[in-house]
Design a protein around this motif. Structure first.
Motif, mmCIF file in Angstrom:
data_model
loop_
_atom_site.group_PDB
_atom_site.id
_atom_site.type_symbol
_atom_site.label_atom_id
_atom_site.label_comp_id
_atom_site.label_asym_id
_atom_site.label_seq_id
_atom_site.Cartn_x
_atom_site.Cartn_y
_atom_site.Cartn_z
ATOM 1 N N ALA A 3 14.231 16.766 -22.261
ATOM 2 C CA ALA A 3 14.314 16.652 -20.505
ATOM 3 C C ALA A 3 13.670 17.759 -20.028
ATOM 4 N N GLU A 4 12.433 17.525 -19.207
ATOM 5 C CA GLU A 4 11.706 18.601 -18.863
ATOM 6 C C GLU A 4 11.263 18.315 -17.235
ATOM 7 N N GLU A 5 11.577 19.292 -16.228
ATOM 8 C CA GLU A 5 11.634 19.577 -15.151
ATOM 9 C C GLU A 5 10.239 19.330 -14.749
ATOM 10 N N PHE A 6 10.258 18.658 -13.715
ATOM 11 C CA PHE A 6 9.248 17.981 -12.854
ATOM 12 C C PHE A 6 8.321 18.785 -12.112
ATOM 13 N N VAL A 7 7.053 19.385 -13.687
ATOM 14 C CA VAL A 7 6.442 19.605 -12.961
ATOM 15 C C VAL A 7 5.342 20.029 -11.569
ATOM 16 N N ARG A 8 5.090 20.522 -10.422
ATOM 17 C CA ARG A 8 4.329 20.630 -8.986
ATOM 18 C C ARG A 8 2.741 20.939 -9.036
ATOM 19 N N PHE A 9 2.235 20.349 -9.981
ATOM 20 C CA PHE A 9 0.714 20.875 -10.102
ATOM 21 C C PHE A 9 0.104 20.483 -9.766
ATOM 22 N N GLN A 10 -1.144 20.926 -9.567
ATOM 23 C CA GLN A 10 -2.716 21.394 -8.790
ATOM 24 C C GLN A 10 -3.652 19.946 -8.948
ATOM 25 N N ARG A 11 -3.781 20.992 -10.694
ATOM 26 C CA ARG A 11 -4.076 19.407 -11.546
ATOM 27 C C ARG A 11 -3.444 19.963 -13.028
ATOM 28 N N GLU A 12 -4.943 19.436 -14.085
ATOM 29 C CA GLU A 12 -4.630 19.605 -15.494
ATOM 30 C C GLU A 12 -5.763 20.405 -16.203
ATOM 31 N N LEU A 13 -5.514 20.984 -16.640
ATOM 32 C CA LEU A 13 -6.413 21.952 -17.379
ATOM 33 C C LEU A 13 -6.078 21.690 -19.604
ATOM 34 N N LEU A 20 -2.754 22.528 -20.298
ATOM 35 C CA LEU A 20 -1.555 22.928 -18.994
ATOM 36 C C LEU A 20 -1.547 22.652 -17.682
ATOM 37 N N PHE A 21 -0.467 22.685 -16.988
ATOM 38 C CA PHE A 21 -1.015 22.525 -15.573
ATOM 39 C C PHE A 21 -1.092 23.984 -14.679
ATOM 40 N N ASP A 22 -2.332 23.475 -14.152
ATOM 41 C CA ASP A 22 -2.243 24.450 -13.152
ATOM 42 C C ASP A 22 -1.596 24.142 -11.678
ATOM 43 N N VAL A 65 2.273 26.029 -19.468
ATOM 44 C CA VAL A 65 1.722 25.347 -20.949
ATOM 45 C C VAL A 65 2.563 23.784 -21.006
ATOM 46 N N ASN A 66 2.095 22.659 -21.110
ATOM 47 C CA ASN A 66 2.143 21.948 -21.796
ATOM 48 C C ASN A 66 2.988 20.943 -22.877
ATOM 49 N N GLU A 67 1.877 21.008 -23.404
ATOM 50 C CA GLU A 67 1.549 20.784 -24.914
ATOM 51 C C GLU A 67 0.414 21.355 -25.651
ATOM 52 N N THR A 68 0.658 21.379 -27.072
ATOM 53 C CA THR A 68 -0.548 21.718 -28.174
ATOM 54 C C THR A 68 -1.041 20.550 -28.797
ATOM 55 N N ASN A 86 6.437 18.293 -33.074
ATOM 56 C CA ASN A 86 7.765 18.127 -32.636
ATOM 57 C C ASN A 86 8.327 19.026 -31.550
ATOM 58 N N ARG A 87 7.679 18.461 -30.302
ATOM 59 C CA ARG A 87 7.686 19.605 -28.566
ATOM 60 C C ARG A 87 9.128 20.067 -28.759
ATOM 61 N N LEU A 88 10.027 19.720 -29.068
ATOM 62 C CA LEU A 88 11.139 21.003 -29.171
ATOM 63 C C LEU A 88 10.973 22.382 -29.938
ATOM 64 N N GLY A 106 6.005 6.765 -24.957
ATOM 65 C CA GLY A 106 7.292 7.297 -25.263
ATOM 66 C C GLY A 106 7.550 8.013 -23.673
ATOM 67 N N GLN A 107 7.225 7.914 -22.692
ATOM 68 C CA GLN A 107 7.840 8.950 -21.182
ATOM 69 C C GLN A 107 8.485 8.300 -20.037
ATOM 70 N N PHE A 108 9.503 9.229 -19.621
ATOM 71 C CA PHE A 108 10.062 8.049 -19.212
ATOM 72 C C PHE A 108 10.447 9.326 -17.737
ATOM 73 N N LEU A 164 12.981 13.717 -13.655
ATOM 74 C CA LEU A 164 12.597 15.269 -14.786
ATOM 75 C C LEU A 164 11.842 13.939 -15.314
ATOM 76 N N VAL A 165 10.904 14.679 -16.571
ATOM 77 C CA VAL A 165 9.824 13.841 -17.545
ATOM 78 C C VAL A 165 10.893 13.519 -18.898
ATOM 79 N N ILE A 166 11.064 12.612 -19.009
ATOM 80 C CA ILE A 166 11.781 12.535 -20.424
ATOM 81 C C ILE A 166 10.462 12.288 -21.502
ATOM 82 N N LYS A 167 10.830 12.861 -23.095
ATOM 83 C CA LYS A 167 10.063 12.141 -23.175
ATOM 84 C C LYS A 167 10.645 12.201 -25.143
ATOM 85 N N THR A 168 10.018 11.402 -25.843
ATOM 86 C CA THR A 168 10.199 11.727 -27.347
ATOM 87 C C THR A 168 9.585 12.813 -28.078
HETATM 88 P P1 AMP Z 1 2.646 15.240 -22.334
HETATM 89 O O1 AMP Z 1 1.879 13.926 -23.386
HETATM 90 O O2 AMP Z 1 2.789 15.564 -22.009
HETATM 91 O O3 AMP Z 1 0.664 15.319 -22.390
HETATM 92 O O4 AMP Z 1 2.508 14.106 -20.468
HETATM 93 C C1 AMP Z 1 1.502 13.126 -20.411
HETATM 94 C C2 AMP Z 1 1.008 13.112 -19.021
HETATM 95 O O5 AMP Z 1 2.159 13.385 -17.649
HETATM 96 C C3 AMP Z 1 0.343 14.349 -18.296
HETATM 97 O O6 AMP Z 1 -0.589 14.664 -18.760
HETATM 98 C C4 AMP Z 1 1.135 15.076 -16.901
HETATM 99 O O7 AMP Z 1 0.221 13.884 -16.191
HETATM 100 C C5 AMP Z 1 2.705 14.954 -16.645
HETATM 101 N N1 AMP Z 1 3.434 15.237 -17.549
HETATM 102 C C6 AMP Z 1 4.001 15.240 -18.413
HETATM 103 N N2 AMP Z 1 4.591 16.828 -18.726
HETATM 104 C C7 AMP Z 1 5.015 16.951 -17.316
HETATM 105 C C8 AMP Z 1 6.113 17.250 -16.905
HETATM 106 N N3 AMP Z 1 6.984 18.266 -16.866
HETATM 107 N N4 AMP Z 1 5.748 17.679 -15.298
HETATM 108 C C9 AMP Z 1 5.381 16.974 -14.502
HETATM 109 N N5 AMP Z 1 4.228 15.643 -15.195
HETATM 110 C C10 AMP Z 1 3.674 15.780 -16.566
#
Ligand code: AMP
Length: 374
Positions: free
Chosen positions: A176-186, A252-254, A261-264, A100-102, A151-153, A138-142
């Motif tokens: 709804a998550e703010e859009f993270v301006r990342f250099q790469r994903e880790l 994680l986002f770098d 941190v994005n998700e686990t 559960n993302r929340l 399940g994302q918009f 915004l990144v909208i996720k279930t």
């Molecule tokens: P997730 O299912 O949360 O791993 O999201 C899938 C992909 O969407 C991630 O690997 C990122 O590339 C992108 N993403 C997810 N959340 C965000 C966010 N808040 N800001 C920017 N990109 C995102």
């Protein structure tokens, strides 16, 4: 002494690779999966039926001494039913958080772990309010059942609010998550033993293609010791909080402002497959060791290593194996667009050599991959 039997909820490639890592330790495996010809089927008895009946779950519980799972989108009730009779690692708390993302976001806030600002969304009006509070895009996720970007918009402008709600509203609550301006994903994978000790693998750089992991490089290039320590601090604090036993992954986002941190995932992870050849003790062996109550092994990685996913169509085995230091892992799955069928691990003496090998192996793959940056 009788041999310890491990029951795995799920019979996909992760379960298969757990068993492949556990057999040298004389551990035995069984699986709970509704598809009898699943990737793990060659390595142990598969329980489960099309309806996932309680009778089949009970037969599975009889078949093993200790339990784990390879996929977090399973009913918590199954894990609770097992836990009432036998040990399950990781426990229900880990499962409920990662499902559960929340819950995940609340945990990050509780532990002071930076992640994207967010709002809970239960209506179109909430969505409109979130654009005011958090800005666009915004990144909208279930909140549940999302993986590989499903399940994302991506909401870029206010005019899309109704369309976003029309697409995902039926699956509310959303986040709804703010859009993270990342250099790469880790990502970082850690494994915690039953005695509370833990080990961490080096940060891994992950590149996606059409929302699916294309390849990973470990250790991630250009990571300083402070960044690695920071990621280790985040993941170990989560492990302790959840009293987790087994492998655990943090994506994680770098960013220019540091790690977000994005998700686990409360399990072994695709971005850790490189560790089979690239680390002294793989994520699968360490997970199995933790579940079995054994000491953990070294996560040290001596050489730059890459993992390349085989997606949709198989390459020629002979062509892949002709390449120096290429290791092929096939999961026994039939071809289907977007399906993970296997992976290739490459090791090299330098990152330059590794990048050249990745480009070379890309020619052998029928599926297009996101090539590494020059
Ligand atoms: P997730 O299912 O949360 O791993 O999201 C899938 C992909 O969407 C991630 O690997 C990122 O590339 C992108 N993403 C997810 N959340 C965000 C966010 N808040 N800001 C920017 N990109 C995102």
């Amino acid at each position: 002494m009788s041999r310890l039997r491990i029951g795995v909820l799920g019979g996909g490639q992760l379960g298969r690779m757990m068993a492949l890592a556990g057999y040298p330790l004389d551990l035995l495996f069984s699986f709970y999966e509704s598809t009898p010809d699943c990737p793990a089927a060659a390595l142990g008895k598969v329980f489960g039926d099309a309806g996932n009946s309680m009778a089949s779950l009970d037969a599975f519980i009889d078949s093993a001494d200790v339990f784990t799972y390879e996929f977090e989108n399973i009913p918590a009730a199954w894990v609770e039913r097992i836990a009432a009779r036998k040990p399950v690692h990781p426990g229900v708390k880990s499962l409920a958080t990662s499902q559960n993302r929340l819950n995940e976001k609340k945990l990050f806030a509780h532990l002071d772990i930076p992640s994207a600002r967010f709002s809970e969304i239960n209506s179109e009006a909430d969505l409109r309010a979130a654009t005011q509070k958090l800005g666009l895009p915004l990144v909208i996720k279930t909140v549940t059942m999302g993986y590989d970007g499903k399940g994302q918009f991506l909401l870029k402008e206010e005019a899309q609010i109704s369309a976003a709600w029309a697409q995902l509203g039926a699956q509310a609550p959303l986040i709804a998550e703010e859009f993270v301006r990342f250099q790469r994903e880790l990502s970082i994978i850690a494994v915690r033993a039953r005695d509370g000790s833990s080990v961490c693998y080096p940060l891994t750089e992950n590149t996606h293609h059409k929302g699916i992991l294309s390849h990973s490089i470990a250790p991630a290039p250009d990571i300083d010791a402070a960044t690695q320590r920071c990621a280790e601090r985040y993941v170990t604090s989560i492990l302790q909080e959840l009293d987790h036993v087994g492998a655990f992954t943090v994506e994680l986002f770098d960013t220019h402002e540091g790690l977000r941190v994005n998700e686990t995932a409360p399990r072994v992870h695709n971005s850790g497959h490189w560790s089979i050849e690239g680390a002294h003790c793989s994520q699968f062996e360490n997970h199995v060791r933790a579940v079995a109550g054994l000491p953990l092994g070294s996560t040290a990685c001596e050489k730059p290593t890459a993992m390349i996913n085989i997606i949709g169509r198989h390459p020629s085995t002979a062509v892949v194996l002709q390449q120096t230091d290429a290791h092929l892992h096939l999961y026994g799955k039939s071809e289907r667009e977007g399906r993970k069928l296997g992976h290739i691990t490459l090791t090299a003496n330098s990152y330059d050599e590794l990048m050249a090998r990745i480009r070379h192996i890309a020619d052998a793959l029928p599926n297009p991959m996101a090539l590494p940056r020059d």
